[in-house]
Motif scaffolding. Sequence first.
Motif, mmCIF file in Angstrom:
data_model
loop_
_atom_site.group_PDB
_atom_site.id
_atom_site.type_symbol
_atom_site.label_atom_id
_atom_site.label_comp_id
_atom_site.label_asym_id
_atom_site.label_seq_id
_atom_site.Cartn_x
_atom_site.Cartn_y
_atom_site.Cartn_z
ATOM 1 N N ILE A 1 -20.909 53.428 40.528
ATOM 2 C CA ILE A 1 -21.670 53.940 39.389
ATOM 3 C C ILE A 1 -22.801 52.973 39.088
ATOM 4 O O ILE A 1 -22.574 51.777 38.875
ATOM 5 N N VAL A 2 -24.029 53.487 39.093
ATOM 6 C CA VAL A 2 -25.221 52.676 38.845
ATOM 7 C C VAL A 2 -25.803 53.077 37.491
ATOM 8 O O VAL A 2 -26.164 54.240 37.284
ATOM 9 N N LEU A 3 -25.880 52.109 36.576
ATOM 10 C CA LEU A 3 -26.490 52.355 35.273
ATOM 11 C C LEU A 3 -27.839 51.659 35.228
ATOM 12 O O LEU A 3 -27.933 50.444 35.444
ATOM 13 N N GLY A 4 -28.884 52.408 34.918
ATOM 14 C CA GLY A 4 -30.237 51.876 34.969
ATOM 15 C C GLY A 4 -30.506 50.726 34.027
ATOM 16 O O GLY A 4 -30.580 49.565 34.429
ATOM 17 N N ALA A 5 -30.673 50.982 32.723
ATOM 18 C CA ALA A 5 -30.952 49.939 31.746
ATOM 19 C C ALA A 5 -30.345 50.361 30.416
ATOM 20 O O ALA A 5 -30.764 51.356 29.826
ATOM 21 N N VAL A 6 -29.358 49.597 29.965
ATOM 22 C CA VAL A 6 -28.634 49.935 28.722
ATOM 23 C C VAL A 6 -28.908 48.839 27.699
ATOM 24 O O VAL A 6 -28.470 47.702 27.858
ATOM 25 N N GLY A 7 -29.623 49.190 26.639
ATOM 26 C CA GLY A 7 -30.128 48.187 25.715
ATOM 27 C C GLY A 7 -29.151 47.693 24.679
ATOM 28 O O GLY A 7 -29.380 46.639 24.072
ATOM 29 N N LYS A 8 -28.068 48.428 24.420
ATOM 30 C CA LYS A 8 -27.110 48.011 23.390
ATOM 31 C C LYS A 8 -25.809 47.510 24.013
ATOM 32 O O LYS A 8 -25.527 46.320 23.974
ATOM 33 N N ALA A 9 -25.005 48.418 24.551
ATOM 34 C CA ALA A 9 -23.698 48.001 25.060
ATOM 35 C C ALA A 9 -23.156 49.006 26.064
ATOM 36 O O ALA A 9 -23.419 50.211 25.970
ATOM 37 N N VAL A 10 -22.383 48.478 27.031
ATOM 38 C CA VAL A 10 -21.668 49.293 28.016
ATOM 39 C C VAL A 10 -20.186 48.969 27.885
ATOM 40 O O VAL A 10 -19.804 47.804 27.753
ATOM 41 N N ARG A 11 -19.350 49.992 27.930
ATOM 42 C CA ARG A 11 -17.899 49.795 27.943
ATOM 43 C C ARG A 11 -17.324 50.489 29.170
ATOM 44 O O ARG A 11 -17.567 51.677 29.389
ATOM 45 N N VAL A 12 -16.579 49.729 29.988
ATOM 46 C CA VAL A 12 -15.930 50.267 31.186
ATOM 47 C C VAL A 12 -14.431 50.151 30.957
ATOM 48 O O VAL A 12 -13.910 49.044 30.773
ATOM 49 N N GLU A 13 -13.734 51.285 30.990
ATOM 50 C CA GLU A 13 -12.351 51.296 30.516
ATOM 51 C C GLU A 13 -11.462 52.172 31.399
ATOM 52 O O GLU A 13 -11.866 53.248 31.836
ATOM 53 N N HIS A 14 -10.250 51.675 31.657
ATOM 54 C CA HIS A 14 -9.240 52.434 32.418
ATOM 55 C C HIS A 14 -9.801 52.940 33.751
ATOM 56 O O HIS A 14 -9.643 54.113 34.104
ATOM 57 N N CYS A 15 -10.432 52.042 34.496
ATOM 58 C CA CYS A 15 -10.976 52.397 35.800
ATOM 59 C C CYS A 15 -10.264 51.619 36.899
ATOM 60 O O CYS A 15 -9.725 50.534 36.657
ATOM 61 N N GLU A 16 -10.279 52.177 38.105
ATOM 62 C CA GLU A 16 -9.573 51.560 39.230
ATOM 63 C C GLU A 16 -10.426 51.676 40.494
ATOM 64 O O GLU A 16 -10.934 52.751 40.816
ATOM 65 N N ARG A 17 -10.597 50.536 41.174
ATOM 66 C CA ARG A 17 -11.365 50.470 42.428
ATOM 67 C C ARG A 17 -12.757 51.092 42.269
ATOM 68 O O ARG A 17 -13.191 51.890 43.086
ATOM 69 N N VAL A 18 -13.435 50.695 41.226
ATOM 70 C CA VAL A 18 -14.783 51.191 40.963
ATOM 71 C C VAL A 18 -15.771 50.051 41.111
ATOM 72 O O VAL A 18 -15.510 48.928 40.678
ATOM 73 N N HIS A 19 -16.896 50.320 41.794
ATOM 74 C CA HIS A 19 -18.017 49.388 41.838
ATOM 75 C C HIS A 19 -19.029 49.835 40.785
ATOM 76 O O HIS A 19 -19.492 50.984 40.825
ATOM 77 N N VAL A 20 -19.349 48.945 39.858
ATOM 78 C CA VAL A 20 -20.285 49.290 38.792
ATOM 79 C C VAL A 20 -21.480 48.351 38.874
ATOM 80 O O VAL A 20 -21.317 47.129 38.900
ATOM 81 N N ILE A 21 -22.676 48.921 38.928
ATOM 82 C CA ILE A 21 -23.917 48.151 38.979
ATOM 83 C C ILE A 21 -24.648 48.394 37.666
ATOM 84 O O ILE A 21 -25.041 49.522 37.360
ATOM 85 N N ILE A 22 -24.799 47.327 36.875
ATOM 86 C CA ILE A 22 -25.255 47.488 35.496
ATOM 87 C C ILE A 22 -26.383 46.522 35.177
ATOM 88 O O ILE A 22 -26.270 45.323 35.416
ATOM 89 N N ALA A 23 -27.465 47.040 34.598
ATOM 90 C CA ALA A 23 -28.477 46.222 33.929
ATOM 91 C C ALA A 23 -28.340 46.533 32.441
ATOM 92 O O ALA A 23 -28.609 47.654 32.013
ATOM 93 N N ALA A 24 -27.879 45.561 31.671
ATOM 94 C CA ALA A 24 -27.567 45.831 30.265
ATOM 95 C C ALA A 24 -27.659 44.562 29.442
ATOM 96 O O ALA A 24 -27.663 43.444 29.968
ATOM 97 N N LYS A 25 -27.706 44.759 28.140
ATOM 98 C CA LYS A 25 -27.689 43.592 27.259
ATOM 99 C C LYS A 25 -26.286 43.021 27.176
ATOM 100 O O LYS A 25 -26.095 41.810 27.199
#
Length: 570
Positions: A366-390
Amino acid sequence: MSDPMEPSTSKSDPNPIISPITLLHPRREPFEHGLLPIQKLIFTDPLQALIPLKQKLASSSSSSTHRVNSDALADALQISSEHARLILDTLASVLHSEPDRLVNAHPDDVDSVGSDLSDLILFLYIQSYKRLLPRSHKDSAAVADVWPSTSAFDGYLSALSPLQLVRSNTRRFMPSQADEEAHQLSYLQKHLANIISLLSEPVEGEGEESLVLTMEGFEHLGFLIQFGDKGSEGIPLSQAAPFFANSDPDMPAVPVPASQVLDWLLENIASSLEHITDKISAKENGPQGGSDQDVAMADASSSSARASPSARNCCFIEGVSKSSYVKQASDLKHSSVKVINCHDSVIYILAPLRYATIYGCSDATIVLGAVGKAVRVEHCERVHVIIAAKRVCIANCRECLFFLGVNQRPLVVGDNHKLQVAPYNTFYSQLEEHMTEVGIQATMNRWDEPLALGAVDPHDSLSHPAGVSDAQAESAAQLDPDQFTNFLIPNWFEGESAGSTKDNPFPLPDAYLKSQLRNQKNLSEIKQILREAPLEENRKRELSCALHVYFKDWLYASGNIRQLYCLQGD
């Protein structure tokens, strides 16, 4: 805004649904992104704990501005300066007042700016909130407001892996967005008298028996409630209230008795709760399917992906399975995104956002572009997360890998296992423009400073085994630089969305940069050797087949097979 402030209760209205109404809503952001599992913030009686705390902080803060810095907060709560700073950073990410100086303060200036005392008190009050229990384990929306609580059901759920949880039969009992809103409103209904008293002031000469609320104090309630469906763009709170709506902007508004404010708000909450209850009832009794925007969080069909717009300024991407899914800025007219129950897929959300939630996903990238406030990643398994965030919070995840470009320390809470973090590893043409739009600084990346809090998130009823409330969460290990690879985002829309970004905007640490350069050099050398190899045609074919086999094995072993979904037509 021409809409009336309350729904009409007239019995003679032949079609009240057509009449425009503006309902009171809870602000979801403090409840979804503002809760911290720090035991000293969980008050059995918030009012009795916060009255003396407010007095102490008021005496230590600037008398003219009533701003509180982390040193004063650490002293008042008897917590570490690290946790006090975390409170200020978290509060800044969920504040309702964008012009507040704390929201956009540079990290080096957070302490000199400090937080508004009233906003801080409200933030501390809701730390005793507990999220809604699954439907099978509650009698009403207010049941889960008992603090603390444990049960055999809690223990059962905590024994499941995130993947088992979302695929088990319990998934149909997960609360919907409407359920959660009703629960938040019920919480506010129960605690509103206390909250208003904390914002009120005694009438001079009449003591604590007679409290009044100024317009400024009333505006602070905007941290928890709002009118309208457009989030921060909704109706200003004071304009929605009949006792402040027509105040002269050049004259200070006359304070209003706190009891009058309480009665008016309770009446509005009751109307909103009735509206939500009717909607939930109609949904449960009506035909299944259709465009239900409040689908249970883990209840989307795994065979049919969908992106549902929400009236509350949030886009839901649900049930994506064995495919790729792309959303660009032009596709998203919402300030928030929730990616829910997605498996074996690659999901690209290449847009500027305020908030993002990733919940119940497995074997996905999962690729998230630009998140200016907050990201929450919850109850996930074997996930690659690419995040640009505060900022990012990771809760109850297993075997996940996070490629981070974050300005604040990643927060790790709950029951996590085998997490890894690495520096940000991709780009798309509009990335830097989106980062600038939401206020993310590429020069500051704290990916390698995860902050682990409690092993049990006390606000989460899905993982609450007894006896380990003080245990520290398992932190995240750093990815071996030799395993670091760049992630290539296909340029599907070349020409449509041209931007200035030509490379990863976050500078790589030396070890990862050297690994990257070494891999590029090795690749060039192998290509050169293959081109110059004096092989007969049949030997070249055998070599080519062998390379394909090894490449295929690597794709599956590394999880990069998901990227090939991008070549499939959706």
